[in-house]
Scaffold this motif. Structure first.
Motif, PDB file in Angstrom:
ATOM      1  N   ALA A 291      83.949  45.496  41.923  1.00 55.48           N
ATOM      2  CA  ALA A 291      83.370  46.100  43.113  1.00 55.48           C
ATOM      3  C   ALA A 291      83.224  47.597  42.844  1.00 55.48           C
ATOM      4  CB  ALA A 291      84.259  45.861  44.324  1.00 55.48           C
ATOM      5  N   VAL A 292      82.082  48.151  43.163  1.00 56.59           N
ATOM      6  CA  VAL A 292      81.764  49.533  42.815  1.00 56.59           C
ATOM      7  C   VAL A 292      82.808  50.515  43.342  1.00 56.59           C
ATOM      8  CG1 VAL A 292      80.049  51.363  43.023  1.00 56.59           C
ATOM      9  CG2 VAL A 292      79.306  49.005  42.748  1.00 56.59           C
ATOM     10  N   GLU A 293      83.156  50.417  44.615  1.00 56.64           N
ATOM     11  CA  GLU A 293      84.106  51.351  45.208  1.00 56.64           C
ATOM     12  C   GLU A 293      85.485  51.228  44.559  1.00 56.64           C
ATOM     13  OE1 GLU A 293      82.263  49.205  47.089  1.00 56.64           O
ATOM     14  OE2 GLU A 293      80.760  50.627  47.770  1.00 56.64           O
ATOM     15  N   MET A 294      85.910  50.001  44.303  1.00 57.41           N
ATOM     16  CA  MET A 294      87.220  49.795  43.685  1.00 57.41           C
ATOM     17  C   MET A 294      87.231  50.290  42.241  1.00 57.41           C
ATOM     18  SD  MET A 294      88.338  46.089  45.229  1.00 57.41           S
ATOM     19  CE  MET A 294      89.849  46.040  44.287  1.00 57.41           C
ATOM     20  N   ALA A 295      86.146  50.068  41.519  1.00 59.73           N
ATOM     21  CA  ALA A 295      86.063  50.527  40.132  1.00 59.73           C
ATOM     22  C   ALA A 295      86.116  52.044  40.061  1.00 59.73           C
ATOM     23  CB  ALA A 295      84.783  50.009  39.485  1.00 59.73           C
ATOM     24  N   LEU A 296      85.439  52.715  40.985  1.00 61.46           N
ATOM     25  CA  LEU A 296      85.451  54.177  41.011  1.00 61.46           C
ATOM     26  C   LEU A 296      86.844  54.694  41.373  1.00 61.46           C
ATOM     27  CD1 LEU A 296      83.806  56.735  40.667  1.00 61.46           C
ATOM     28  CD2 LEU A 296      83.072  56.519  43.044  1.00 61.46           C
ATOM     29  N   GLU A 297      87.512  54.011  42.278  1.00 60.97           N
ATOM     30  CA  GLU A 297      88.859  54.417  42.671  1.00 60.97           C
ATOM     31  C   GLU A 297      89.864  54.213  41.531  1.00 60.97           C
ATOM     32  OE1 GLU A 297      92.059  52.913  45.916  1.00 60.97           O
ATOM     33  OE2 GLU A 297      90.008  53.232  46.628  1.00 60.97           O
ATOM     34  N   GLU A 298      89.692  53.139  40.758  1.00 57.52           N
ATOM     35  CA  GLU A 298      90.600  52.837  39.650  1.00 57.52           C
ATOM     36  C   GLU A 298      90.405  53.753  38.444  1.00 57.52           C
ATOM     37  OE1 GLU A 298      90.200  48.760  38.538  1.00 57.52           O
ATOM     38  OE2 GLU A 298      91.311  48.044  40.270  1.00 57.52           O
ATOM     39  N   ALA A 299      89.215  54.320  38.290  1.00 53.75           N
ATOM     40  CA  ALA A 299      88.924  55.169  37.131  1.00 53.75           C
ATOM     41  C   ALA A 299      89.762  56.447  37.190  1.00 53.75           C
ATOM     42  CB  ALA A 299      87.447  55.518  37.083  1.00 53.75           C
ATOM     43  N   SER A 300      90.340  56.812  36.060  1.00 56.09           N
ATOM     44  CA  SER A 300      91.134  58.041  36.010  1.00 56.09           C
ATOM     45  C   SER A 300      90.209  59.252  35.957  1.00 56.09           C
ATOM     46  CB  SER A 300      92.043  58.025  34.782  1.00 56.09           C
ATOM     47  OG  SER A 300      91.265  58.108  33.603  1.00 56.09           O
ATOM     48  N   ASP A 301      90.760  60.421  36.303  1.00 55.04           N
ATOM     49  CA  ASP A 301      89.971  61.652  36.207  1.00 55.04           C
ATOM     50  C   ASP A 301      89.520  61.878  34.767  1.00 55.04           C
ATOM     51  OD1 ASP A 301      90.292  62.048  38.890  1.00 55.04           O
ATOM     52  OD2 ASP A 301      91.720  63.690  38.704  1.00 55.04           O
ATOM     53  N   ARG A 302      90.382  61.582  33.820  1.00 57.23           N
ATOM     54  CA  ARG A 302      90.040  61.760  32.410  1.00 57.23           C
ATOM     55  C   ARG A 302      88.855  60.875  32.020  1.00 57.23           C
ATOM     56  NH1 ARG A 302      94.028  61.594  27.190  1.00 57.23           N
ATOM     57  NH2 ARG A 302      92.374  61.894  25.667  1.00 57.23           N
ATOM     58  N   ALA A 303      88.866  59.611  32.476  1.00 59.88           N
ATOM     59  CA  ALA A 303      87.758  58.699  32.178  1.00 59.88           C
ATOM     60  C   ALA A 303      86.455  59.210  32.798  1.00 59.88           C
ATOM     61  CB  ALA A 303      88.070  57.298  32.677  1.00 59.88           C
ATOM     62  N   LEU A 304      86.540  59.747  34.019  1.00 53.03           N
ATOM     63  CA  LEU A 304      85.339  60.276  34.669  1.00 53.03           C
ATOM     64  C   LEU A 304      84.830  61.525  33.951  1.00 53.03           C
ATOM     65  CD1 LEU A 304      86.277  59.728  38.415  1.00 53.03           C
ATOM     66  CD2 LEU A 304      84.621  58.434  37.048  1.00 53.03           C
ATOM     67  N   LEU A 305      85.738  62.369  33.462  1.00 50.20           N
ATOM     68  CA  LEU A 305      85.313  63.548  32.704  1.00 50.20           C
ATOM     69  C   LEU A 305      84.646  63.139  31.387  1.00 50.20           C
ATOM     70  CD1 LEU A 305      88.307  65.928  33.382  1.00 50.20           C
ATOM     71  CD2 LEU A 305      85.928  66.254  34.125  1.00 50.20           C
ATOM     72  N   GLU A 306      85.140  62.079  30.761  1.00 46.82           N
ATOM     73  CA  GLU A 306      84.495  61.581  29.544  1.00 46.82           C
ATOM     74  C   GLU A 306      83.110  61.036  29.855  1.00 46.82           C
ATOM     75  OE1 GLU A 306      87.242  58.785  27.812  1.00 46.82           O
ATOM     76  OE2 GLU A 306      88.644  60.369  27.228  1.00 46.82           O
ATOM     77  N   LEU A 307      82.956  60.372  31.006  1.00 48.90           N
ATOM     78  CA  LEU A 307      81.632  59.899  31.419  1.00 48.90           C
ATOM     79  C   LEU A 307      80.699  61.074  31.697  1.00 48.90           C
ATOM     80  CD1 LEU A 307      82.416  56.925  33.807  1.00 48.90           C
ATOM     81  CD2 LEU A 307      81.141  56.830  31.667  1.00 48.90           C
ATOM     82  N   LEU A 308      81.229  62.121  32.326  1.00 53.51           N
ATOM     83  CA  LEU A 308      80.417  63.305  32.620  1.00 53.51           C
ATOM     84  C   LEU A 308      79.812  63.880  31.337  1.00 53.51           C
ATOM     85  CD1 LEU A 308      79.357  65.497  34.538  1.00 53.51           C
ATOM     86  CD2 LEU A 308      81.561  66.645  34.309  1.00 53.51           C
ATOM     87  N   ALA A 309      80.561  63.809  30.258  1.00 49.59           N
ATOM     88  CA  ALA A 309      80.074  64.329  28.972  1.00 49.59           C
ATOM     89  C   ALA A 309      78.918  63.507  28.414  1.00 49.59           C
ATOM     90  CB  ALA A 309      81.216  64.374  27.964  1.00 49.59           C
ATOM     91  N   THR A 310      78.714  62.288  28.919  1.00 45.88           N
ATOM     92  CA  THR A 310      77.645  61.429  28.400  1.00 45.88           C
ATOM     93  C   THR A 310      76.506  61.237  29.388  1.00 45.88           C
ATOM     94  OG1 THR A 310      78.697  59.393  29.194  1.00 45.88           O
ATOM     95  CG2 THR A 310      79.302  60.160  26.986  1.00 45.88           C
ATOM     96  N   THR A 311      76.489  62.028  30.461  1.00 37.73           N
ATOM     97  CA  THR A 311      75.465  61.858  31.493  1.00 37.73           C
ATOM     98  C   THR A 311      74.110  62.384  31.059  1.00 37.73           C
ATOM     99  OG1 THR A 311      76.069  63.963  32.500  1.00 37.73           O
ATOM    100  CG2 THR A 311      77.114  61.987  33.395  1.00 37.73           C
ATOM    101  N   GLN A 312      73.097  61.991  31.826  1.00 36.44           N
ATOM    102  CA  GLN A 312      71.753  62.522  31.617  1.00 36.44           C
ATOM    103  C   GLN A 312      71.292  63.161  32.922  1.00 36.44           C
ATOM    104  OE1 GLN A 312      69.964  58.566  30.842  1.00 36.44           O
ATOM    105  NE2 GLN A 312      68.438  59.120  32.355  1.00 36.44           N
ATOM    106  N   PRO A 313      70.381  64.124  32.835  1.00 33.64           N
ATOM    107  CA  PRO A 313      69.894  64.772  34.057  1.00 33.64           C
ATOM    108  C   PRO A 313      69.222  63.760  34.986  1.00 33.64           C
ATOM    109  CG  PRO A 313      69.146  65.953  32.104  1.00 33.64           C
ATOM    110  CD  PRO A 313      69.763  64.678  31.633  1.00 33.64           C
ATOM    111  N   ALA A 314      69.352  63.969  36.283  1.00 35.62           N
ATOM    112  CA  ALA A 314      68.782  63.050  37.266  1.00 35.62           C
ATOM    113  C   ALA A 314      67.272  62.926  37.111  1.00 35.62           C
ATOM    114  CB  ALA A 314      69.131  63.505  38.675  1.00 35.62           C
TER     115      ALA A 314
END
Length: 90
Positions: free
Chosen positions: A55-78
């Motif tokens: 579930a999207v909301e649960m997956a986002l809640e379970e993700a650690s800040d470190r995991a989200l920062l690693e994802l931020l490093a791989t993002t593309q502009p909107a």
């Protein structure tokens, strides 16, 4: 539901689902990172395959800040992503 993270430069980002479904259904979600701290506004997008909850909301809640920062490093502009209609206002 949005989460806030702070990157190494001190910028605050709000992370939330884009609302767009990917071709992989619940195995992959599209996340939007919006810069909410001072400076130039910036929106970036990434696709995320959660390992735990599907579930999207649960997956986002379970993700650690470190995991989200690693994802931020791989993002593309909107403006270059179909997940945000190439950055067009809704």
């Amino acid at each position: 539901m949005a989460r806030r993270i702070i990157d190494a430069s001190g910028s605050v980002w709000e992370v939330s689902p884009t609302g767009r479904r990917t071709q992989y259904g619940s195995d992959e979600v599209s996340l939007e990172f919006a810069k909410v701290s001072s400076g130039e506004p910036e929106v970036r997008v990434v696709r995320y395959a959660p390992r735990g909850a599907k579930a999207v909301e649960m997956a986002l809640e379970e993700a650690s800040d470190r995991a989200l920062l690693e994802l931020l490093a791989t993002t593309q502009p909107a403006w270059s992503s179909p997940d945000t209609d190439y950055g067009r206002p809704v």
